[in-house]
Design an enzyme around this catalytic site. Structure first.
Site, mmCIF file in Angstrom:
data_model
loop_
_atom_site.group_PDB
_atom_site.id
_atom_site.type_symbol
_atom_site.label_atom_id
_atom_site.label_comp_id
_atom_site.label_asym_id
_atom_site.label_seq_id
_atom_site.Cartn_x
_atom_site.Cartn_y
_atom_site.Cartn_z
ATOM 1 N N LYS A 128 0.877 -1.176 0.000
ATOM 2 C CA LYS A 128 0.000 0.000 0.000
ATOM 3 C C LYS A 128 0.911 1.221 0.000
ATOM 4 O O LYS A 128 1.606 1.491 0.978
ATOM 5 C CB LYS A 128 -0.901 -0.007 1.233
ATOM 6 N N ARG A 149 -8.182 12.322 -6.228
ATOM 7 C CA ARG A 149 -9.345 11.628 -5.715
ATOM 8 C C ARG A 149 -10.419 12.584 -5.203
ATOM 9 O O ARG A 149 -11.603 12.339 -5.354
ATOM 10 C CB ARG A 149 -8.913 10.703 -4.573
ATOM 11 N N CYS A 453 -25.769 23.717 25.699
ATOM 12 C CA CYS A 453 -24.306 23.693 25.824
ATOM 13 C C CYS A 453 -23.703 24.305 24.567
ATOM 14 O O CYS A 453 -23.876 23.775 23.473
ATOM 15 C CB CYS A 453 -23.798 22.272 26.004
HETATM 16 S S1 IVH Z 1 -6.716 -0.181 -4.416
HETATM 17 C C1 IVH Z 1 -11.212 0.201 -5.005
HETATM 18 N N1 IVH Z 1 -4.141 -0.551 -4.112
HETATM 19 O O1 IVH Z 1 -5.033 3.581 -0.477
HETATM 20 C C2 IVH Z 1 -9.870 0.084 -4.419
HETATM 21 N N2 IVH Z 1 -5.099 1.411 -3.183
HETATM 22 O O2 IVH Z 1 -6.897 3.572 1.733
HETATM 23 C C3 IVH Z 1 -8.958 1.145 -4.850
HETATM 24 N N3 IVH Z 1 -3.490 2.896 -2.111
HETATM 25 O O3 IVH Z 1 -7.406 5.611 -2.011
HETATM 26 C C4 IVH Z 1 -7.708 1.213 -4.115
HETATM 27 N N4 IVH Z 1 -1.700 1.687 -2.522
HETATM 28 O O4 IVH Z 1 -4.953 5.935 -2.670
HETATM 29 C C5 IVH Z 1 -5.196 0.254 -3.852
HETATM 30 N N5 IVH Z 1 -1.876 -0.958 -3.975
HETATM 31 C C6 IVH Z 1 -2.907 -0.191 -3.718
HETATM 32 C C7 IVH Z 1 -2.768 1.038 -3.031
HETATM 33 C C8 IVH Z 1 -3.898 1.799 -2.768
HETATM 34 C C9 IVH Z 1 -2.156 2.805 -1.990
HETATM 35 C C10 IVH Z 1 -4.295 3.999 -1.585
HETATM 36 C C11 IVH Z 1 -5.294 4.584 -2.535
HETATM 37 C C12 IVH Z 1 -6.618 4.479 -1.835
HETATM 38 C C13 IVH Z 1 -6.204 4.338 -0.419
HETATM 39 C C14 IVH Z 1 -7.258 3.640 0.402
#
Ligand code: IVH
Length: 749
Positions: A128, A149, A453
Site C-alpha cells: 500500500k 481523488r 451547551c
Molecule cells: S486499491 C477500489 N491498491 O489507499 C480500491 N489502493 O486507503 C482502490 N493505495 O485511495 C484502491 N496503494 O490511494 C489500492 N496498492 C494499492 C494502493 C492503494 C495505496 C491507496 C489509494 C486508496 C487508499 C485507500
C-alpha cells in the site's frame, strides 16, 4: 473578506490603498498555497480577491502595481484547479490491523460468495503506497485527463501537472478506447531529501514527509514547478474501461505494465490467507529498503468476476482490504490534559504534549480516549497498561498510525515527577457547567446540556456545514463560531442558517457592513445557503449529527426509506420498542450471569421474550424492521430514536426541515428492472448465491427485501426447506417462485 464598495465609487486614493492590500493578501494566499501546501483561503474567496483586483486595475490602469497579483506566475486566472467528476467513484479501502482481521475479511468474502472454506479463493497482495491517488483517463490511447481523488466523487483536474511525471505515459498503444488507470503518485526518500535540501537552500519551506511533498508538488498551480519535482507513479487499479483488461486482478495489472505503466514489483497472487500473511511479512521485511513509504499491504480478490459480484459498500469495495503496518512510536512529556466537548456531548480528554516527531510528523496533541483509559482501566473492568494511570507531567509514549489521530499509548513510571497527582476527570461540562454523566455501559462521560451547551451546539453546527453534510461555501468552522456568538444575527441551530438572509434584511446593521464582510461576500454567502435548500436525504440525515449516524449509515437509511417522511414515520413508530430492546439486552445479560453461577445453560430466548411482554406489537414490528436494515443495527436504531425523540432536538429538526426541499434518495438506476419497487422475501436454502448476495442484487435492482411475509409482499423466493413463510404466502396469495425462476426473472445466472 474586506470588499465593500463598488469599484465605480472608489476614489483614486482608495483604489491605491485597496490594490496594496490585495497585493499583500494574494501574495500571502499564494505562498500559503504553493510553499506551505496549506491554503488558508477557500478557492472561492481567492477567486473573489483576484476578480476584485482585476476590476480595480481595469478602472485605474495607471495604478497597476509592479508586483500586481494579476501577473503572478502560477496563479491561473480562472481560479485553482477545475473540478472533475469521476466517471466511476474513487473508493477507499477498509482496514485490517492483525491476522484475525484478515481471516474475518476472507470469511466475509467467502460467506458473501458462498465459497466454502477449503475451496480455492486466490487473492493478490501488494504494497500500500503512502502517496496520493490519481486517476488518468486515456481516450484512443491519448492521456486526456488526470484527476486527484478529492472526495471520491469529484476531484481536481491536474492534467497539466500529471503530464510532467515521467512514469505516466502520454500515449498508449493497444489500449481499450476508453481506459482510466488509477494508482498512486509518490516520492522516493532520496528525491524527498534532495528536494528538501534544495528548498532549504532557496529559503523555501521544507516538507514534513514524502507524502506531503508529493501532494504539494502535484497540486501546484504552475505545472512548470511540478516538472522540477521528482514524482513517480505506480498503477494498481482502473476506473471506466471500454473493454475488460483481463480476467484477473493480476492479469489486469500485468496488462497495465505491458501498456507502459510502472506496477509494484512486490505484487503476488496468494492462494489463501496464510499465503497473504507470508507476503505481508515479506513486504514488511523489505519495507526499510524499498526507498519509498508504504503503510501496509493491500489484498484483492484475484478473480474479476468475483470482484464484480462482491461489489461495493458505500465507500469501500467488499473485495479488497488494506492490512496496515503497526504504528510508529515516540516518547515525550505530557504537559496538560484538556477536555473537548463534542457535538454529541462527549467529554474527550486531549493530551497536550511537548512536541515530538513521530514517523516524520510533529505531534503536539494526542487523544486520551476517555476517563477509564487515563485511569488504566479497560471497559470490561480489566486493566490496560497493567493498570498504570496517566498523570500530568508523566513521560508518555505516543503512537501514530497513518492518518489516524495520534494517541497516548503508554507511560514510564520511573520518570514520574514527584507529587504528580492522579488526574480527576471533570463531572461537570467545562463549557456549560451542566452535569456530565456516564450511562451504564458507556465508556464516555457526556454533557447533559444538549442544545444549551454552546460547545455541543457549535460542534453540531460545524458538522452540519461540513463537507459530507450541507457543505455550505463560505460558512466554515470560523464563520459558524462567529455567527454563534453574534447577538444581532445569531445562528444557534441549523434552521437559523436558512433564515439568515431574511433576518439580515430586517436588521439595521447589515452583515455587509460588518468588519470582515462586504456586499459581495454577504451576497455570496446567502446565495451559497440558498443553493443548499435542496438537499439529498442522505446528506440531511448525516448533517443532523445524530450519534452513530455517519455517512455510511445515513446512505443506508436513505436508500432504504427513500423519503424523509417514510424515515421519520418508521423511527417514530419504532420508538416505543427501543427501551424494550435495551431491557431485553439487560435480561439476557442477567440470565447469562445467573446461568454461569448456577452452572447451567443460559435460556436466552425466554429471558428476552419476557422483557418484551406487553409491548405494542406494531411498535415491535417497526423496531425489528429498523434493525433489520442492511448496515443498521440496534445501536444506530436506538440513536435515531433518541435523536428524533427529544422534544427540543426534534423541534429544532422540524424547524430546519421547514426550510428545506428534501430530495428523495435516488433509487439505483432500475429502469427496465422487472422487480423495481417490489417487496420480496427470501426463504429456505438458496443454492446459487448466498442470502447476502441475493439481497444486495435484489436491492440493486430496486426491490425491497423484507424478512417477513405480509400483505405487502410481492414475491416470495422459496428454496428447499421453506417453511412457515411459504404457507403464509400461500394464504395471502403472494406470488411464489424458486431460485431459478427468480434468476430468470432478474436476468442473470
Ligand atoms: S486499491 C477500489 N491498491 O489507499 C480500491 N489502493 O486507503 C482502490 N493505495 O485511495 C484502491 N496503494 O490511494 C489500492 N496498492 C494499492 C494502493 C492503494 C495505496 C491507496 C489509494 C486508496 C487508499 C485507500
Amino acid at each position: 473578506m474586506k470588499q465593500a464598495r463598488s469599484v465605480e465609487s472608489l476614489s483614486e486614493s482608495d483604489a491605491r490603498a485597496e490594490l496594496e492590500w490585495l497585493a499583500k493578501e494574494l501574495l500571502k494566499a499564494n505562498l500559503d498555497y504553493h510553499a506551505e501546501d496549506s491554503p488558508q483561503l477557500s478557492d472561492a474567496d481567492y477567486d473573489k480577491l483576484k476578480a476584485r483586483n482585476s476590476a480595480i486595475e481595469a478602472r485605474f490602469p495607471n495604478l497597476k502595481r509592479a508586483d500586481s497579483p494579476s501577473d503572478m506566475v502560477g496563479a491561473a486566472p480562472s481560479g485553482r484547479f477545475g473540478k472533475v467528476t469521476h466517471a466511476q467513484r474513487m473508493m477507499s479501502l477498509g482496514n485490517a490491523f492483525d491476522a484475525s482481521d484478515v481471516t474475518e475479511f476472507d470469511d466475509r468474502v467467502r460467506k458473501y460468495l458462498g465459497v466454502r472454506a477449503g475451496s480455492a479463493l486466490p487473492y493478490t497482495a501488494e504494497p500500500k503506497i503512502d502517496g496520493l491517488s490519481l486517476s488518468l483517463r486515456y481516450e484512443n490511447g491519448a492521456l486526456v485527463q488526470a484527476a486527484t481523488r478529492g472526495d471520491g466523487t469529484v476531484g481536481e483536474n491536474v492534467t497539466a501537472n500529471a503530464r510532467t511525471i515521467r512514469s505516466i505515459p502520454q500515449k498508449l498503444t493497444g489500449a481499450p478506447e476508453v481506459l482510466e488507470v488509477r494508482g498512486e503518485v509518490y516520492m522516493t526518500h532520496a528525491d524527498f531529501e534532495a528536494l528538501n535540501q534544495r528548498q532549504e537552500e532557496a529559503g523555501a519551506k521544507t516538507f514534513a514527509n514524502p507524502r506531503n511533498a508529493a501532494a504539494g508538488s502535484l497540486r501546484q498551480l504552475d505545472a512548470q514547478i511540478t516538472r522540477t519535482r521528482p514524482l513517480a507513479f505506480f498503477a494498481y487499479a482502473w476506473g471506466e474501461v471500454s473493454a475488460p483488461l483481463a480476467e484477473t486482478q493480476m492479469g489486469a495489472v500485468e496488462r497495465l505494465a505491458s501498456l507502459g505503466f510502472d506496477i509494484n514489483p512486490l505484487t503476488r497472487v496468494c492462494a489463501d490467507v496464510d499465503a497473504l500473511l507470508e507476503q505481508y511479512a515479506e513486504i514488511e521485511q523489505q519495507r526499510a529498503r524499498l526507498g519509498y513509504d508504504i503503510d501496509g499491504v493491500v489484498y484483492k480478490v484475484n478473480d474479476l468476476d468475483l470482484q464484480r459480484r462482491l461489489g461495493y459498500r458505500s465507500t469501500t469495495p467488499r473485495w479488497a482490504i488494506a492490512h496496515k503496518f503497526p504504528a510508529e512510536l515516540a516518547w515525550t512529556r505530557l504537559e496538560d490534559i484538556e477536555i473537548n466537548v463534542g457535538r454529541t456531548g462527549a467529554l474527550s480528554p486531549v493530551a497536550r504534549l511537548l512536541p515530538v516527531t513521530v514517523g516524520g510528523v510533529v505531534v503536539s496533541n494526542a487523544t486520551l480516549h476517555n476517563e477509564d483509559y487515563i485511569a488504566g482501566r479497560a471497559s470490561d473492568g480489566g486493566e490496560i497498561r497493567g493498570g498504570k494511570d496517566i498523570r500530568v507531567g508523566d513521560w508518555v509514549q505516543v503512537y501514530r498510525a497513518g492518518d489516524v489521530i495520534p494517541k497516548v499509548a503508554d507511560v514510564d513510571l520511573s520518570k514520574r515527577p514527584e507529587g504528580a497527582a492522579p488526574y480527576r476527570f471533570p463531572e461537570t461540562c467545562p463549557e456549560c457547567g451542566s452535569d456530565a454523566i456516564r450511562e451504564e455501559g458507556d465508556a464516555v462521560r457526556r454533557c447533559t446540556g444538549g442544545l444549551i451547551c454552546p460547545a455541543q451546539a457549535v460542534e453540531k453546527l460545524k458538522h452540519f456545514v461540513s463537507r459530507g453534510a450541507f457543505d455550505i461555501e463560505g460558512l466554515g468552522a470560523k464563520q459558524v463560531e462567529m455567527f454563534y456568538a453574534d447577538d444581532q444575527l445569531p445562528v444557534r441551530t441549523p434552521a437559523d442558517i436558512f433564515t439568515l438572509e431574511a433576518r439580515d434584511a430586517a436588521n439595521l446593521t447589515k452583515l455587509a457592513n460588518r468588519e470582515g464582510w462586504g456586499e459581495t461576500s454577504a451576497r455570496n454567502l446567502f446565495a451559497a445557503i440558498d443553493e443548499r435548500r435542496r438537499v439529498p436525504l442522505a446528506r440531511l440525515l448525516f448533517g443532523l449529527g445524530i450519534r452513530h449516524v455517519g455517512e455510511v449509515a445515513a446512505a443506508d437509511l436513505a436508500r432504504h426509506f427513500g423519503s424523509w417522511s417514510a424515515l421519520t414515520q418508521a423511527v417514530d413508530a419504532a420508538a416505543p420498542a427501543a427501551a424494550r430492546h435495551l431491557r431485553a439486552d439487560e435480561a439476557e445479560a442477567a440470565e447469562r450471569r445467573a446461568a454461569a453461577e448456577e452452572g447451567r445453560r443460559a435460556r436466552i430466548k425466554p429471558a428476552r421474550e419476557a422483557a418484551w411482554e406487553g409491548c405494542d406489537a406494531a411498535a415491535r414490528a417497526a423496531w425489528e424492521d429498523l434493525i433489520g436494515i442492511d448496515g443498521i443495527g440496534a445501536v444506530v436504531a436506538a440513536a435515531l430514536v433518541t435523536g428524533f425523540g427529544q422534544s427540543a432536538e426534534r423541534a429544532s429538526i422540524d424547524r430546519l426541515v421547514e426550510q428545506l426541499t428534501i430530495e428523495d434518495a435516488a433509487a439505483p438506476d432500475t429502469s427496465g428492472s422487472p422487480v423495481a419497487g417490489k417487496t420480496v422475501v427470501f426463504t429456505g436454502t438458496l443454492e446459487k448465491m448466498t442470502r447476502a448476495e441475493a439481497k444486495a442484487r435484489a436491492e440493486a435492482l430496486g426491490a425491497k427485501v423484507s424478512g417477513s411475509v405480509s400483505a405487502k409482499t410481492d414475491i416470495l423466493i422459496a428454496g428447499p426447506g421453506a417453511g412457515s413463510k411459504a404457507t403464509r404466502a400461500a394464504e395471502l396469495g403472494v406470488e411464489t417462485m424458486d431460485e431459478d425462476a427468480w434468476l430468470a426473472l432478474i436476468g442473470g445466472a
